[in-house]
Scaffold this motif. Structure first.
Motif, PDB file in Angstrom:
ATOM      1  N   UNK A 166       0.890  -1.109   0.183  1.00  0.00           N
ATOM      2  CA  UNK A 166       0.054  -0.094  -0.072  1.00  0.00           C
ATOM      3  C   UNK A 166       0.723   1.222   0.057  1.00  0.00           C
ATOM      4  N   UNK A 167       0.342   2.442  -0.258  1.00  0.00           N
ATOM      5  CA  UNK A 167       0.950   3.609  -0.170  1.00  0.00           C
ATOM      6  C   UNK A 167       1.875   3.698   0.818  1.00  0.00           C
ATOM      7  N   UNK A 168       1.161   3.673   2.255  1.00  0.00           N
ATOM      8  CA  UNK A 168       1.910   3.664   3.426  1.00  0.00           C
ATOM      9  C   UNK A 168       3.180   2.912   3.614  1.00  0.00           C
ATOM     10  N   UNK A 169       2.904   1.666   3.084  1.00  0.00           N
ATOM     11  CA  UNK A 169       4.082   0.608   3.327  1.00  0.00           C
ATOM     12  C   UNK A 169       5.052   0.988   2.229  1.00  0.00           C
ATOM     13  N   UNK A 170       4.691   1.305   1.039  1.00  0.00           N
ATOM     14  CA  UNK A 170       5.601   1.447  -0.048  1.00  0.00           C
ATOM     15  C   UNK A 170       6.687   2.566   0.017  1.00  0.00           C
ATOM     16  N   UNK A 171       5.982   3.976   0.714  1.00  0.00           N
ATOM     17  CA  UNK A 171       6.994   5.031   0.744  1.00  0.00           C
ATOM     18  C   UNK A 171       7.870   4.707   1.928  1.00  0.00           C
ATOM     19  N   UNK A 172       7.492   4.143   2.985  1.00  0.00           N
ATOM     20  CA  UNK A 172       8.487   3.561   3.920  1.00  0.00           C
ATOM     21  C   UNK A 172       9.797   2.728   3.694  1.00  0.00           C
ATOM     22  N   UNK A 173       9.199   1.633   2.827  1.00  0.00           N
ATOM     23  CA  UNK A 173      10.344   1.057   2.139  1.00  0.00           C
ATOM     24  C   UNK A 173      11.424   1.734   1.262  1.00  0.00           C
ATOM     25  N   UNK A 209       6.439  14.658   0.265  1.00  0.00           N
ATOM     26  CA  UNK A 209       5.289  14.177  -0.119  1.00  0.00           C
ATOM     27  C   UNK A 209       4.893  12.972   0.746  1.00  0.00           C
ATOM     28  N   UNK A 210       5.377  12.631   1.912  1.00  0.00           N
ATOM     29  CA  UNK A 210       5.202  11.330   3.097  1.00  0.00           C
ATOM     30  C   UNK A 210       3.746  11.841   3.262  1.00  0.00           C
ATOM     31  N   UNK A 211       3.226  12.907   3.698  1.00  0.00           N
ATOM     32  CA  UNK A 211       2.370  13.054   4.242  1.00  0.00           C
ATOM     33  C   UNK A 211       0.966  12.754   3.464  1.00  0.00           C
ATOM     34  N   UNK A 212       1.015  13.189   2.342  1.00  0.00           N
ATOM     35  CA  UNK A 212       0.031  12.719   1.123  1.00  0.00           C
ATOM     36  C   UNK A 212      -0.041  11.148   1.184  1.00  0.00           C
ATOM     37  N   UNK A 213       0.901  10.405   1.231  1.00  0.00           N
ATOM     38  CA  UNK A 213       0.794   9.037   1.067  1.00  0.00           C
ATOM     39  C   UNK A 213       0.268   8.179   2.451  1.00  0.00           C
ATOM     40  N   UNK A 214       0.316   9.006   3.548  1.00  0.00           N
ATOM     41  CA  UNK A 214       0.197   8.226   4.851  1.00  0.00           C
ATOM     42  C   UNK A 214      -1.364   8.486   4.921  1.00  0.00           C
ATOM     43  N   UNK A 215      -1.847   9.499   4.150  1.00  0.00           N
ATOM     44  CA  UNK A 215      -3.477  10.016   4.439  1.00  0.00           C
ATOM     45  C   UNK A 215      -4.157   9.265   3.329  1.00  0.00           C
ATOM     46  N   UNK A 216      -4.384   7.958   3.790  1.00  0.00           N
ATOM     47  CA  UNK A 216      -5.063   7.036   2.873  1.00  0.00           C
ATOM     48  C   UNK A 216      -6.113   6.239   3.716  1.00  0.00           C
ATOM     49  N   UNK A 217      -7.365   6.006   3.131  1.00  0.00           N
ATOM     50  CA  UNK A 217      -8.280   5.361   4.205  1.00  0.00           C
ATOM     51  C   UNK A 217      -8.141   3.991   4.040  1.00  0.00           C
ATOM     52  N   UNK A 218      -8.592   3.173   4.807  1.00  0.00           N
ATOM     53  CA  UNK A 218      -8.470   1.408   5.005  1.00  0.00           C
ATOM     54  C   UNK A 218      -8.577   0.760   3.516  1.00  0.00           C
ATOM     55  N   UNK A 219      -9.342   1.367   2.798  1.00  0.00           N
ATOM     56  CA  UNK A 219      -9.854   0.645   1.464  1.00  0.00           C
ATOM     57  C   UNK A 219      -8.988   1.163   0.527  1.00  0.00           C
ATOM     58  N   UNK A 220      -8.024   2.015   0.800  1.00  0.00           N
ATOM     59  CA  UNK A 220      -6.892   2.454  -0.209  1.00  0.00           C
ATOM     60  C   UNK A 220      -7.409   3.998  -0.766  1.00  0.00           C
ATOM     61  N   UNK A 221      -8.503   4.337  -0.632  1.00  0.00           N
ATOM     62  CA  UNK A 221      -8.969   5.590  -0.981  1.00  0.00           C
ATOM     63  C   UNK A 221      -8.114   6.779  -0.442  1.00  0.00           C
ATOM     64  N   UNK A 222      -7.437   7.527  -1.536  1.00  0.00           N
ATOM     65  CA  UNK A 222      -6.596   8.563  -0.811  1.00  0.00           C
ATOM     66  C   UNK A 222      -7.354   9.658  -0.182  1.00  0.00           C
ATOM     67  N   UNK A 459       0.331  19.966  -6.906  1.00  0.00           N
ATOM     68  CA  UNK A 459      -0.859  20.323  -6.487  1.00  0.00           C
ATOM     69  C   UNK A 459      -1.741  19.456  -5.574  1.00  0.00           C
ATOM     70  N   UNK A 460      -1.425  18.191  -5.640  1.00  0.00           N
ATOM     71  CA  UNK A 460      -2.017  17.352  -4.622  1.00  0.00           C
ATOM     72  C   UNK A 460      -1.575  17.669  -3.379  1.00  0.00           C
ATOM     73  N   UNK A 461      -0.219  17.890  -3.111  1.00  0.00           N
ATOM     74  CA  UNK A 461       0.303  18.243  -2.075  1.00  0.00           C
ATOM     75  C   UNK A 461      -0.267  19.450  -1.106  1.00  0.00           C
TER      76      UNK A 461
END
Length: 502
Positions: A166-173, A209-222, A459-461
């Motif tokens: 997931x986004x949260x895992x991938x950016x950490x890796x 951009x890490x804060x953007x990727x951490x802000x993700x719902x459980x179902x993967x919705x950003x 723009x997303x950030x």
């Protein structure tokens, strides 16, 4: 012959979804007779060569620019309709079958394959760090665009589907792997090669951009933001930007030297580029062909245009908006920057439109019904008139001005004063200082980095990506912050789950 088969097999992986591999490719890889060192060098070169995909305006570049407030692709009669592909990107109405989505996925995952495979064959310490840089880079780009990443561990069996992060895992890796090897990269800045400065720039970009990727719902919705930028992450941005700012880079006195045909040597800002030569280069010609009119020099495809939302951010005297360069005037009559108004050739005579009158680029255009001169055009990468189809310009991925602006933004998010950084940049660019608030920094990123492939991410950030701009009158759903996983990839790897709302 064995070496030749191995290289062709690697290239074929770029054209697949890279989420699963055919057994015959496994057999070739197991049967070939290259040494481990030859394999490592070949796959690192493959990951590096895959950077050329970023200058191909059919894939990652258009996904980062067309959905933003900088670029659009009007339909002109029967030209540029392409099944509505460009309108869908501008209006945020794409789906999982969109051809640019499929192409971008294939290209990025191809680079990730090369980088991961290089780690499987006993690389030297420096080679391990280089391959890890590319692995982190492609994980970051996949995370940013698609929200989930199929990742294999080096040496893992090709017969099994890769794990999906997931986004949260991938950016950490991506961050942790690159931080572990950054000091093993050289401080020598060799064009196109990973070094400690390009790794620092990438780490700054990921932390920003890490804060953007951490802000993700459980179902993967950003989530759409506003985002919570942790001070610790912003301090990391500053730390890594300072590594670059302490390196052998200076702001370019002539802005467009960053993008001219001799920018390998002329640019003092380039940190990481995809290197092109007249003998062996990528598709950088698209940067000018995609926008110029048929009757200009070079004869373009009369396609993509700049939005007034971008144009209106500039002061009239800003050389990044318009520069009269002898090189362009002598060869074509073009000016560098955003083209609007009457156009002339190298002799000062009018360039004609299809109706036979002077070609005049207007600020207005229609996504569905534009004539051949509607919309402002952009010349940022200067045409290489010694070889129009195989230009010598390097495609710049990271450069000093971006790093300076990342540091300024991180400081502003920590309630520190970045005015000295903004003043430094604008002084070199020949324009007056205008402020250093967060909105000022976003606007300066537009003026400095337009059409370089970062606008969607910016723009997303800043939580402006889902809004409205020229020829886009309705707000978008937050699901559009990430693109769908291509249907073909979902069908071949059961670990992939389609992103929500697609």
């Amino acid at each position: 012959m064995k070496k030749y088969v191995y290289i062709l097999s690697s290239i074929s992986l770029v054209l697949s979804s890279c989420s699963n591999l055919e057994e015959d490719v496994v057999g070739v890889l197991e049967a070939e007779t290259l040494s481990n060192q030859e394999k490592v060098i070949g796959q690192i070169n493959g990951a590096q060569n895959q950077l050329q995909a970023f200058q191909n305006t059919d894939f990652m570049f258009v996904l980062q620019e067309h959905p933003s407030d900088e670029m659009a692709g009007p339909t002109r009669g029967a030209d540029w309709d392409d099944g509505g592909a460009w309108r869908d990107l501008h209006l945020h109405t794409w789906n999982s079958s969109h051809p640019r989505v499929q192409g971008a996925w294939d290209q990025i995952l191809g680079g990730l394959f090369f980088a991961t495979d290089a780690l499987s064959y006993e690389p030297t310490t420096e080679q391990f760090a280089q391959a890890t840089f590319f692995r982190s880079f492609y994980i970051f780009m996949t995370t940013d665009l698609f929200g989930q990443v199929p990742v294999r561990q080096p040496g893992a069996s090709f017969s099994e589907n890769p794990e999906v992060l997931k986004r949260t895992e991938a950016i950490a890796l991506a961050i942790s792997e690159l931080e572990a090897v950054i000091n093993d990269l050289p401080l020598v800045n060799t064009p196109g090669k990973p070094n400690r400065y390009s790794a620092a720039a990438l780490l700054a970009k990921m932390y920003l951009n890490k804060a953007v990727y951490l802000a993700t719902d459980e179902d993967g919705t950003p989530q759409a933001g506003p985002f919570t930028f942790e001070n610790a992450d912003m301090q990391k941005v500053v730390q890594y930007c300072d590594i670059v700012l302490g390196g052998p880079f200076t702001l370019q006195a002539n802005y467009f030297d960053n993008f001219n045909p001799s920018n390998t040597s002329a640019s003092t800002e380039a940190i990481l580029s995809s290197v092109n030569t007249n003998d062996n280069g990528g598709e950088l010609r698209r940067m000018y062909f995609m926008t110029l009119h048929y009757n200009q020099k070079p004869s373009g495809w009369n396609g993509f245009v700049a939005l007034t939302d971008l144009y209106n951010k500039f002061e009239a005297t800003d050389p990044r908006l318009k520069s009269n360069l002898p090189y362009l005037n002598t060869n074509s009559g073009l000016t560098a920057g955003i083209l609007q108004g009457p156009q002339v050739n190298e002799f000062g005579a009018p360039v004609l439109n299809r109706a036979g009158s002077q070609l005049t680029f207007s600020q207005d255009f229609s996504l569905t019904n534009s004539d051949d001169q509607k919309g402002m055009r952009v010349i940022k990468y200067l045409p290489d008139y010694s070889n129009i189809d195989r230009p010598n310009n390097d495609f710049v991925i990271f450069r000093l001005a971006d790093v300076l602006l990342m540091k300024a933004e991180a400081m502003a998010r920590m309630n520190q004063d970045p005015s000295a950084l903004l003043s430094q940049l604008r002084t070199v660019r020949g324009v007056a200082y205008t402020g250093a608030g967060l909105s000022d920094i976003l606007d300066e990123r537009a003026r400095e980095l337009y059409w370089e492939g970062w606008r969607r991410q910016d723009q997303i950030r800043y939580s402006t990506f889902l809004g409205t701009w020229q020829e886009k009158s309705t707000n978008s759903d937050r699901a559009k912050i990430i693109f769908p996983i291509p249907a073909s990839a979902v069908s071949t790897n059961p670990n992939l789950v389609q992103n929500p709302s697609y």
